[in-house]
Motif scaffolding. Structure first.
Motif, mmCIF file in Angstrom:
data_model
loop_
_atom_site.group_PDB
_atom_site.id
_atom_site.type_symbol
_atom_site.label_atom_id
_atom_site.label_comp_id
_atom_site.label_asym_id
_atom_site.label_seq_id
_atom_site.Cartn_x
_atom_site.Cartn_y
_atom_site.Cartn_z
ATOM 1 N N GLN A 183 5.063 -6.614 7.624
ATOM 2 C CA GLN A 183 3.951 -7.605 6.621
ATOM 3 C C GLN A 183 2.690 -6.955 7.441
ATOM 4 O OE1 GLN A 183 6.292 -10.645 9.393
ATOM 5 N NE2 GLN A 183 4.677 -11.879 8.845
ATOM 6 N N HIS A 184 2.893 -5.505 7.155
ATOM 7 C CA HIS A 184 1.793 -4.705 7.920
ATOM 8 C C HIS A 184 0.208 -4.378 7.146
ATOM 9 C CE1 HIS A 184 -0.500 -1.217 9.364
ATOM 10 N NE2 HIS A 184 0.059 -1.042 10.583
ATOM 11 N N HIS A 185 -0.617 -4.493 6.876
ATOM 12 C CA HIS A 185 -1.420 -4.512 5.862
ATOM 13 C C HIS A 185 -1.823 -3.096 5.332
ATOM 14 C CE1 HIS A 185 -3.021 -2.625 10.319
ATOM 15 N NE2 HIS A 185 -3.316 -1.942 9.633
ATOM 16 N N PHE A 186 -1.164 -1.859 5.082
ATOM 17 C CA PHE A 186 -1.058 -0.799 5.296
ATOM 18 C C PHE A 186 -0.216 -1.021 3.143
ATOM 19 C CE2 PHE A 186 2.082 1.983 2.893
ATOM 20 C CZ PHE A 186 1.817 3.347 2.511
ATOM 21 N N ARG A 187 0.461 -2.186 2.963
ATOM 22 C CA ARG A 187 1.539 -3.114 1.730
ATOM 23 C C ARG A 187 -0.418 -3.230 1.136
ATOM 24 N NH1 ARG A 187 5.280 -4.940 -0.071
ATOM 25 N NH2 ARG A 187 6.250 -5.697 2.826
ATOM 26 N N TYR A 188 -0.774 -4.139 1.736
ATOM 27 C CA TYR A 188 -2.712 -4.644 0.595
ATOM 28 C C TYR A 188 -3.547 -3.612 0.085
ATOM 29 C CZ TYR A 188 -7.045 -6.739 0.164
ATOM 30 O OH TYR A 188 -7.831 -7.524 0.006
ATOM 31 N N TRP A 189 -3.308 -3.280 1.263
ATOM 32 C CA TRP A 189 -4.109 -1.647 0.954
ATOM 33 C C TRP A 189 -3.853 -0.680 -0.009
ATOM 34 C CZ3 TRP A 189 -9.829 -1.871 1.835
ATOM 35 C CH2 TRP A 189 -9.673 -2.706 2.684
ATOM 36 N N TYR A 190 -2.351 -0.297 0.410
ATOM 37 C CA TYR A 190 -1.826 0.664 -0.977
ATOM 38 C C TYR A 190 -1.438 0.016 -1.647
ATOM 39 C CZ TYR A 190 1.994 4.095 -2.087
ATOM 40 O OH TYR A 190 2.848 4.894 -2.883
ATOM 41 N N GLN A 191 -1.045 -1.326 -2.600
ATOM 42 C CA GLN A 191 -1.357 -1.468 -3.546
ATOM 43 C C GLN A 191 -2.661 -1.816 -4.000
ATOM 44 O OE1 GLN A 191 0.285 -5.248 -2.523
ATOM 45 N NE2 GLN A 191 2.532 -4.479 -3.057
ATOM 46 N N LEU A 192 -3.710 -1.999 -3.324
ATOM 47 C CA LEU A 192 -5.444 -1.907 -4.140
ATOM 48 C C LEU A 192 -5.775 0.043 -5.105
ATOM 49 C CD1 LEU A 192 -7.669 -3.073 -1.681
ATOM 50 C CD2 LEU A 192 -7.211 -4.183 -3.716
ATOM 51 N N GLY A 193 -4.756 0.868 -4.351
ATOM 52 C CA GLY A 193 -4.997 2.043 -4.895
ATOM 53 C C GLY A 193 -5.733 2.635 -3.547
ATOM 54 N N HIS A 194 -6.146 2.478 -2.237
ATOM 55 C CA HIS A 194 -7.311 2.645 -1.692
ATOM 56 C C HIS A 194 -6.566 3.796 -0.533
ATOM 57 C CE1 HIS A 194 -10.921 1.887 0.621
ATOM 58 N NE2 HIS A 194 -10.007 2.309 1.431
ATOM 59 N N PRO A 195 -7.011 4.539 -0.074
ATOM 60 C CA PRO A 195 -6.761 5.611 0.113
ATOM 61 C C PRO A 195 -6.465 5.637 1.755
ATOM 62 C CG PRO A 195 -9.530 5.554 0.368
ATOM 63 C CD PRO A 195 -8.635 4.755 -1.068
ATOM 64 N N CYS A 196 -4.884 5.678 2.011
ATOM 65 C CA CYS A 196 -4.305 5.437 2.933
ATOM 66 C C CYS A 196 -3.751 6.845 3.984
ATOM 67 C CB CYS A 196 -3.349 4.282 2.859
ATOM 68 S SG CYS A 196 -4.224 2.565 2.544
ATOM 69 N N VAL A 197 -3.687 7.161 5.213
ATOM 70 C CA VAL A 197 -3.406 7.609 6.171
ATOM 71 C C VAL A 197 -2.779 7.248 7.134
ATOM 72 C CG1 VAL A 197 -4.380 10.052 6.886
ATOM 73 C CG2 VAL A 197 -5.685 9.596 5.120
#
Ligand code: 6MZ
Length: 347
Positions: free
Chosen positions: A269-283
């Motif tokens: 349920q981590h918000h990484f999923r949301y941002w990663y699916q948007l194609g947003h830069p995540c480190v």
């Protein structure tokens, strides 16, 4: 192929962009510190949150207070910083941005200035010893200390940015998110921005920081720490997301920290999923590898297993992190070169 997976992860290269120095102290270093100060009666169980354990975020901040008692001289800071840098290097981290809050301790004559000097000394010592990692320093503002201290911290960071030969690259805003308001810290953060310091700001780590997030996004920051409650599914807002997306402001993702600190209920349920699916830069980052008993490789493995990422996707994640670092283009170029050279042939 399971075997190939294992092989890949063993060779995982990474950039670590969100690591608090005193939260990153390993068991081995902690034992040395405890031996140095037996009169404090501190046990290792008080300084780390083991496998399967959870704490409230409040309790996590109590842990930092214990660690600060153990790390209160220049000698301690030098040892801790040197050990932490070498441990990240041993975990195949090639570029590290360490962050730490300068403290003064009257009883040991530690000053904020000597604190920063000592971290810089540790970075230089590791470099001279040939440790294979490029390390930079972000001077941290602890939000609970208010506007005046924040401004003083920025002025110090400014001085060191000019005198450290490029080692001090930015400012971190961190500390207990339930204390204080970012509004009063804006003048200090604006000054930092204007003098060329990069900004990595903890934002929306807990709910109810929406107004503050709006203000901080106006600066804007160069990277966002956590950003857990920014998006609408977590009670944030679409306009906050839009602004982060428009500015392509990278998110520093700390999976274990958020789950152990209970701001996120589970890895899936981590918000990484949301941002990663948007194609947003995540480190992918560790936050506090000592306190949360993790390391950079483990965080990448967790991301892979929790979100079903194939080895290629994991590799790309670590490769793209270079776009988010605070050091200049020359360093970015060198790191990109390293990633090209070391890419496993099977990917
Ligand atoms: C916010 C955090 C943090 O600066 O003494 N820190 N701030 N959220 C978090 N999530 C778990 N983890 C660590 O390292 C310890 C300090 O880093 C910040 C806190 O201010 C903590 O006191 P330094 O090296």
């Amino acid at each position: 192929n399971f075997y190939l997976h294992d092989l890949f992860y063993l060779r995982e290269l990474s950039h670590e962009l969100h690591a608090h120095l005193n939260g990153s102290v390993s068991v081995q270093t902690m034992e040395k510190l405890i031996r140095r100060k037996p009169h404090l009666n501190i046990e290792h169980s008080m300084t780390a949150i083991g496998k399967g354990q959870r704490r409230t975020l409040d309790e996590c901040f109590e842990v930092f207070k214990v660690i600060h008692k153990l790390v209160d001289t220049e000698e301690d800071i030098l040892m801790v910083a040197t050990d932490v840098i070498k441990e990240f290097a041993a975990d195949n981290v090639k570029y590290l941005e360490l962050r730490s809050t300068p403290r003064e301790e009257n009883h040991t004559r530690l000053t904020k200035k000597s604190y920063i000097e000592t971290v810089i000394k540790a970075i230089q010592q590791c470099k001279n010893e040939g440790v294979d990692i490029d390390v930079r320093f972000l001077v941290a503002i602890d939000r609970r200390n208010g506007a005046e201290v924040a401004m003083e911290t920025v002025k110090l960071a400014e001085e060191f940015m000019l005198s450290s030969g490029g080692l001090v690259v930015g400012i971190d805003l961190s500390g207990d998110p339930t204390v204080g308001h970012g509004r009063c810290l804006l003048p200090a953060l604006e000054r930092a921005r204007n003098c060329g310091l990069k900004l990595s700001l903890h934002m929306a780590e807990v709910p109810s920081q929406l107004e503050e997030s709006e203000l901080l996004l106006n600066l804007p920051p160069d990277r966002i720490g956590h950003g857990t409650f920014l998006h609408p599914e977590m009670g944030g807002s679409q306009s906050l997301v839009d602004r982060a997306v428009k500015g392509r402001i990278p998110l520093e993702i700390c999976l274990t920290s958020n789950v152990k600190g209970q701001t996120v209920p589970s890895y899936s349920q981590h918000h990484f999923r949301y941002w990663y699916q948007l194609g947003h830069p995540c480190v992918i980052c560790t936050d506090d590898k000592g306190v949360f008993c993790t390391d950079s490789s483990q965080e990448y493995q967790l991301a892979a297993s929790a979100f079903g990422l194939r080895p290629e996707a994991v590799w790309t994640l670590s490769e793209r992190a270079v776009d988010c670092i605070f050091a200049g283009d020359e360093v970015k170029q060198q790191l990109r070169q390293k990633w090209t050279e070391l890419k496993p042939g099977l990917l």
